[in-house]
Design a protein around this motif. Structure first.
Motif, PDB file in Angstrom:
ATOM      1  N   ALA A 122      -4.659 -50.443 -37.044  1.00 43.83           N
ATOM      2  CA  ALA A 122      -4.122 -48.895 -35.991  1.00 43.83           C
ATOM      3  C   ALA A 122      -2.417 -49.008 -35.430  1.00 43.83           C
ATOM      4  N   ARG A 123      -1.384 -48.568 -36.171  1.00 43.70           N
ATOM      5  CA  ARG A 123      -0.410 -48.270 -34.791  1.00 43.70           C
ATOM      6  C   ARG A 123      -0.297 -47.476 -33.429  1.00 43.70           C
ATOM      7  N   PRO A 124       0.020 -47.925 -32.039  1.00 48.09           N
ATOM      8  CA  PRO A 124      -0.912 -46.897 -31.348  1.00 48.09           C
ATOM      9  C   PRO A 124      -0.401 -45.560 -31.556  1.00 48.09           C
ATOM     10  N   GLY A 125       0.451 -45.216 -32.210  1.00 45.18           N
ATOM     11  CA  GLY A 125       0.428 -43.182 -32.430  1.00 45.18           C
ATOM     12  C   GLY A 125      -1.042 -42.758 -33.149  1.00 45.18           C
ATOM     13  N   MET A 126      -0.794 -43.704 -33.951  1.00 49.34           N
ATOM     14  CA  MET A 126      -2.799 -43.542 -34.915  1.00 49.34           C
ATOM     15  C   MET A 126      -3.412 -43.256 -34.575  1.00 49.34           C
ATOM     16  N   ALA A 127      -3.801 -44.332 -33.020  1.00 49.07           N
ATOM     17  CA  ALA A 127      -4.820 -45.006 -32.479  1.00 49.07           C
ATOM     18  C   ALA A 127      -5.405 -43.727 -31.723  1.00 49.07           C
ATOM     19  N   PHE A 128      -3.913 -43.143 -31.686  1.00 50.98           N
ATOM     20  CA  PHE A 128      -4.306 -41.871 -29.695  1.00 50.98           C
ATOM     21  C   PHE A 128      -4.806 -40.463 -30.973  1.00 50.98           C
ATOM     22  N   TRP A 129      -4.080 -40.149 -31.740  1.00 53.97           N
ATOM     23  CA  TRP A 129      -3.768 -39.123 -32.309  1.00 53.97           C
ATOM     24  C   TRP A 129      -4.694 -38.391 -33.542  1.00 53.97           C
ATOM     25  N   LYS A 130      -5.477 -40.073 -34.019  1.00 56.01           N
ATOM     26  CA  LYS A 130      -6.357 -39.090 -34.896  1.00 56.01           C
ATOM     27  C   LYS A 130      -8.011 -40.558 -34.195  1.00 56.01           C
ATOM     28  N   VAL A 131      -7.921 -41.048 -33.424  1.00 55.67           N
ATOM     29  CA  VAL A 131      -8.823 -41.365 -32.587  1.00 55.67           C
ATOM     30  C   VAL A 131      -9.257 -40.373 -30.835  1.00 55.67           C
ATOM     31  N   TYR A 132      -8.600 -40.832 -30.409  1.00 57.63           N
ATOM     32  CA  TYR A 132      -7.796 -40.594 -28.571  1.00 57.63           C
ATOM     33  C   TYR A 132      -8.336 -38.581 -28.667  1.00 57.63           C
ATOM     34  N   PHE A 133      -7.593 -38.617 -29.233  1.00 55.88           N
ATOM     35  CA  PHE A 133      -6.452 -37.154 -29.484  1.00 55.88           C
ATOM     36  C   PHE A 133      -7.858 -36.099 -29.518  1.00 55.88           C
ATOM     37  N   PRO A 134      -8.716 -36.709 -30.864  1.00 55.00           N
ATOM     38  CA  PRO A 134      -9.523 -35.636 -30.995  1.00 55.00           C
ATOM     39  C   PRO A 134     -11.272 -35.311 -30.623  1.00 55.00           C
ATOM     40  N   LEU A 135     -10.910 -36.774 -29.547  1.00 57.47           N
ATOM     41  CA  LEU A 135     -11.952 -36.319 -28.520  1.00 57.47           C
ATOM     42  C   LEU A 135     -11.546 -35.586 -27.127  1.00 57.47           C
ATOM     43  N   SER A 136     -10.235 -35.192 -26.558  1.00 56.64           N
ATOM     44  CA  SER A 136      -9.962 -34.796 -26.299  1.00 56.64           C
ATOM     45  C   SER A 136     -10.206 -32.950 -25.769  1.00 56.64           C
ATOM     46  N   LEU A 137     -10.470 -32.702 -26.885  1.00 56.40           N
ATOM     47  CA  LEU A 137      -9.911 -31.293 -27.828  1.00 56.40           C
ATOM     48  C   LEU A 137     -10.510 -30.612 -26.996  1.00 56.40           C
ATOM     49  N   PRO A 138     -11.610 -31.056 -26.750  1.00 60.63           N
ATOM     50  CA  PRO A 138     -12.963 -30.049 -25.338  1.00 60.63           C
ATOM     51  C   PRO A 138     -11.879 -29.625 -24.524  1.00 60.63           C
ATOM     52  N   GLY A 139     -11.565 -30.830 -24.036  1.00 59.62           N
ATOM     53  CA  GLY A 139     -10.987 -30.440 -22.593  1.00 59.62           C
ATOM     54  C   GLY A 139      -9.376 -29.390 -22.740  1.00 59.62           C
TER      55      GLY A 139
END
Length: 467
Positions: free
Chosen positions: A199-216
């Motif tokens: 995964a490229r950096p943008g894909m890793a952030f938006w598809k992995v990290y960002f969904p995990l931060s959505l509760p916040g």
């Protein structure tokens, strides 16, 4: 003797259970008594005034409320300003919370200091700072004029953009701190693992990290929205007559018209809007996310639903756009998944300047030899500090502020700490109900709470006292 021991044995066996109930009651009682006496009763009294007068039950105040389109328009303006403030507070605050959560301990403390500096500065002080920044004789017009970009001062005050900027500046620290509580619990190895899988950096952030931060993100949006909908200082000082918020109408009805019934009707309308927002929020992600907990699933989840597909498509689009922008940047060494690049640090630095600069702006003005909120200062003088020191009124106000602040802090800790331990470690079956009850002062807009307590204190003679 044996018979007495046999009768005592069941009593001893029941003691631990009884002791635990007593401990739970002792820890829960202070916050329950506090919120019952100073939240439920005052607000209930205020709402009762909207449907009851000397003649008995009446709906006259609600008929008056909906008979004119003015109040509905003001409610719409309030919703518009609150939603825009929420959007920009979360959008601009997200990279700050992201960088802080990924920073080392020493750097994290430095970044938090600048966020908290703005948060600890009074809303009133920060709003006056924006009057100096945006006024016709303010900083921005002075800079534009000296750069030759304008011939006459621009009208930057008393409009919707001024209100949005001022309220976003005031409430962004709340959004940052709320998102940070969730981001710090996200495993940073997950985006790195996605990168190792291609995964490229943008894909890793938006598809992995960002969904995990959505509760916040959801929790911070709710906190900012509920606070913004009850705001009145910033809209009053920075907005024009077209930016009147509903809390300003409540103040007018209480202080000028002395119409408690109509003020109660407006409060009910505002409270109904907030309760609808909270119910929707609780159904979508759960109230536990407001305290840093994980999102709770509500009902059957269909992974192939329309909303899921739209959300996934949007995240993919954002990921591809981000990777395309990264590809345009100059090549430099960077680790996969690293969020602390020079670009991010530059953006966060600019945001922190936006948060902290207005507070520092008031320092040179306090030494200005001339009166008025104008820029630049016309000399250096200590006359204003001397007037404060010589004025019994100002010194009494300063002493009272210190006493009230310290007293509030001590009582809040004494009452809130046992309740927090109970919620975290109590193992209560009614934990969700208790959490909702503790969060009730956040659900109720502050202006409604203030007016309700004012009415209650007026009846028992506490208005105007430090207590």
């Amino acid at each position: 003797m044996t018979a007495q021991n046999d009768r005592a044995a069941p009593r001893k066996a029941r003691n631990p259970r009884l002791s635990r109930k007593l401990r739970v009651a002792a820890m829960a009682a202070p916050v329950i008594v506090l919120l019952t006496v100073f939240l439920i009763y005052p607000v209930g009294q205020l709402l009762l005034l909207s449907i009851h007068n000397q003649s008995g039950f009446t709906m006259a105040e609600y008929k008056r409320l909906f008979a004119s389109s003015v109040y509905v328009e003001v409610l719409w303006v309030t919703m518009k300003i609150s939603l825009l403030t929420t959007f920009f507070s979360v959008l601009v605050g997200y990279p700050v919370a992201y960088l802080i959560s990924a920073a080392t301990r020493e750097r994290k403390n430095r970044l938090l200091y600048w966020v908290l500096l703005s948060f600890w500065t009074s809303f009133l002080v920060r709003t006056f700072a924006w009057v100096v920044l945006l006024g016709r004789n303010g900083v921005l017009n002075w800079v534009l004029k000296h750069l030759g970009l304008v011939d006459s001062p621009l009208g930057l005050l008393y409009n919707l953009p001024a209100v949005i900027v001022g309220m976003t500046h005031a409430l962004m620290p709340i959004a940052i701190m709320t998102m940070l509580s969730v981001m710090e619990n996200i495993d940073r190895r997950l985006p790195s693992a996605a990168s190792t899988l291609g995964a490229r950096p943008g894909m890793a952030f938006w598809k992995v990290y960002f969904p995990l931060s959505l509760p916040g993100v959801f929790a911070s949006a709710l906190m900012v929205f509920v606070t913004a909908i009850g705001f009145f200082i910033t809209p009053t000082l920075l907005g024009g007559r077209h930016e009147t918020m509903i809390t300003q109408l409540i103040i007018d009805q209480v202080l000028q018209a002395l119409n408690w019934g109509f003020a109660g009707a407006i409060s009910v309308l505002l409270l109904a809007v907030v309760l609808v927002v909270f119910v929707v929020y609780d159904r979508m992600v759960g109230l536990s996310t407001m305290t840093g907990g994980s999102s709770a699933a509500r009902g059957p989840q269909k992974s192939d639903g329309v909303l899921h597909r739209l959300g996934n498509a949007l995240l993919t689009l954002l990921a591809n756009a981000t990777d395309a922008l990264i590809a345009l940047l100059p090549k430099r060494k960077k680790r996969a998944g690293d969020g602390n690049g020079m670009t991010l640090r530059t953006v966060v630095t600019l945001i922190l300047v936006f948060l902290s600069a207005p507070a520092f702006l008031m320092i040179p003005l306090s030494f200005d030899s001339a009166s008025g909120l104008a820029w630049p200062p016309h000399g250096v003088s200590l006359q204003w500090y001397q007037q404060v020191m010589d004025s019994p009124l100002w010194m009494q106000a300063a002493t009272r502020s210190l006493v009230v602040g310290v007293g509030t802090g001590v009582l809040s800790m004494a009452i809130g700490t046992p309740a927090a331990f109970l919620l975290v470690r109590g193992g209560l079956r009614w934990n969700a109900t208790m959490l909702a009850f503790v969060l009730a002062p956040i659900v109720v807009p502050r202006m409604i709470l203030a007016v309700g307590v004012f009415y209650f204190f007026a009846k028992i003679g506490l208005v105007g006292s430090s207590l």
